[in-house]
Design a protein around this motif. Structure first.
Motif, mmCIF file in Angstrom:
data_model
loop_
_atom_site.group_PDB
_atom_site.id
_atom_site.type_symbol
_atom_site.label_atom_id
_atom_site.label_comp_id
_atom_site.label_asym_id
_atom_site.label_seq_id
_atom_site.Cartn_x
_atom_site.Cartn_y
_atom_site.Cartn_z
ATOM 1 N N GLU A 117 -7.214 7.302 -14.519
ATOM 2 C CA GLU A 117 -5.872 6.788 -14.844
ATOM 3 C C GLU A 117 -5.121 6.403 -13.568
ATOM 4 N N LEU A 118 -5.252 7.223 -12.544
ATOM 5 C CA LEU A 118 -4.600 6.907 -11.267
ATOM 6 C C LEU A 118 -5.154 5.605 -10.699
ATOM 7 N N ASP A 119 -6.469 5.451 -10.795
ATOM 8 C CA ASP A 119 -7.116 4.232 -10.304
ATOM 9 C C ASP A 119 -6.589 3.000 -11.039
ATOM 10 N N TYR A 177 -0.782 -2.099 -10.092
ATOM 11 C CA TYR A 177 0.323 -2.359 -9.175
ATOM 12 C C TYR A 177 -0.083 -3.352 -8.073
ATOM 13 N N ILE A 178 -1.223 -3.128 -7.468
ATOM 14 C CA ILE A 178 -1.647 -3.989 -6.345
ATOM 15 C C ILE A 178 -1.822 -5.434 -6.815
ATOM 16 N N LEU A 232 0.825 -1.210 0.000
ATOM 17 C CA LEU A 232 0.000 0.000 0.000
ATOM 18 C C LEU A 232 0.862 1.264 0.000
ATOM 19 N N ARG A 233 1.914 1.252 0.821
ATOM 20 C CA ARG A 233 2.836 2.403 0.832
ATOM 21 C C ARG A 233 3.378 2.650 -0.573
ATOM 22 N N ILE A 286 3.433 5.581 -5.876
ATOM 23 C CA ILE A 286 3.166 5.632 -7.333
ATOM 24 C C ILE A 286 2.137 6.733 -7.626
ATOM 25 N N MET A 287 1.134 6.842 -6.767
ATOM 26 C CA MET A 287 0.136 7.914 -6.947
ATOM 27 C C MET A 287 0.831 9.279 -6.888
#
Ligand code: MF3
Ligand code: CO
Length: 248
Positions: free
Chosen positions: A39-41, A47-48, A20-21, A26-27
């Motif tokens: 796009e951020l979502d 990544y997750i 999560l960190r 990345i955000m």
């Protein structure tokens, strides 16, 4: 029911917390004028899942995304959209959760888009610092109200207000467990926090008044007065002499 975690369970939450960190890093690295919250979502989802984990929020009570992206007067739970294009001077709170091997981690940060006003910068700093003011009082045996009061006192002395309608929470096998963790309250009251309890502490701080409104989309929460709001959250584990942050 409040659960006490075993060291083995805490290690699992630590692993979820590190994913999560990195997701929030990345955000931060991708937030810029012109990018959409959709796009951020998508980046967070990619990544997750590439880590073999699951975004805790996706599908939670029907929530349609992996992150919440809340801009300016949106307090929390903003739904990512291709129509939300970030603009110079905005602040954006990104909240996300990671589910790995049976356990959740939950965290949020507020970021600046391009050049932001001094007052918005101060709002972000005070919100973040209020979490650390709360953290300072934590250790085995301290009362929940001691934490809440430390956060509230710090925020209000800076001239801002603490949202009342939403609170932090216990976390573990479920994203939301007991106890509720308010960011306001009286010292010396409430349950005693115990070693190896895990809680998500998440001050939501409004520049103006604390009242919020719940939007018709069923998710987005905004300030009633239209002034900006910031959010900062980490998942922590109570220890005998303090607390360890699992998402930083
Ligand atoms: N992160 C929020 C919390 O701390 C939960 C978000 S609700 C969701 O309680 F639906 F977006 F998951
Ligand atoms: Co939370």
């Amino acid at each position: 029911m409040i659960t006490i975690k075993t060291p083995y369970e805490i290690e699992k939450m630590r692993k979820a917390g590190m994913i999560l960190r990195d997701t929030l890093d990345i955000m931060r690295d991708n937030i810029k004028v012109g990018i959409t919250t959709k796009e951020l979502d998508e980046m967070a989802y990619k990544y997750i899942t590439s880590c073999g984990a699951h975004p805790s929020f996706l599908g939670y009570r029907g929530y349609p995304a992996s992150i919440c992206a809340s801009i300016d007067d949106e307090v929390v739970h903003g739904i990512p959209s291709e129509d939300k294009v970030l603009e110079e001077g905005q602040i954006i709170s990104i909240d996300a959760g990671v589910y790995l091997d049976g356990f959740h981690a939950d965290a949020a940060r507020t970021f600046e888009v391009g050049k932001v006003s001094k007052e918005k910068q101060r709002l972000i700093q005070v919100t973040e610092q209020s979490f650390f003011e709360g953290l300072k009082v934590l250790k085995d045996g301290v009362r929940l109200g001691d934490l809440s009061s430390a956060i509230q006192t710090f925020v209000e002395s800076a001239g801002f207000s603490v949202v009342r309608a939403l609170v932090g929470h216990g976390i573990g096998k479920q994203m939301h467990e007991d106890p509720s963790v308010p960011n306001f309250g009286a010292a010396g009251t409430g349950i005693k926090l115990k070693k190896n309890m895990t809680i998500a502490i998440e001050p939501m701080v409004n520049m103006g008044k604390y009242e919020v409104i719940f939007c018709p989309d069923g998710w987005t929460v905004k300030t009633k007065d239209g002034l900006p709001s910031a959010h900062y959250e980490n998942t922590v584990v109570i220890t005998s002499d303090g607390a360890e942050i699992l998402t930083l």
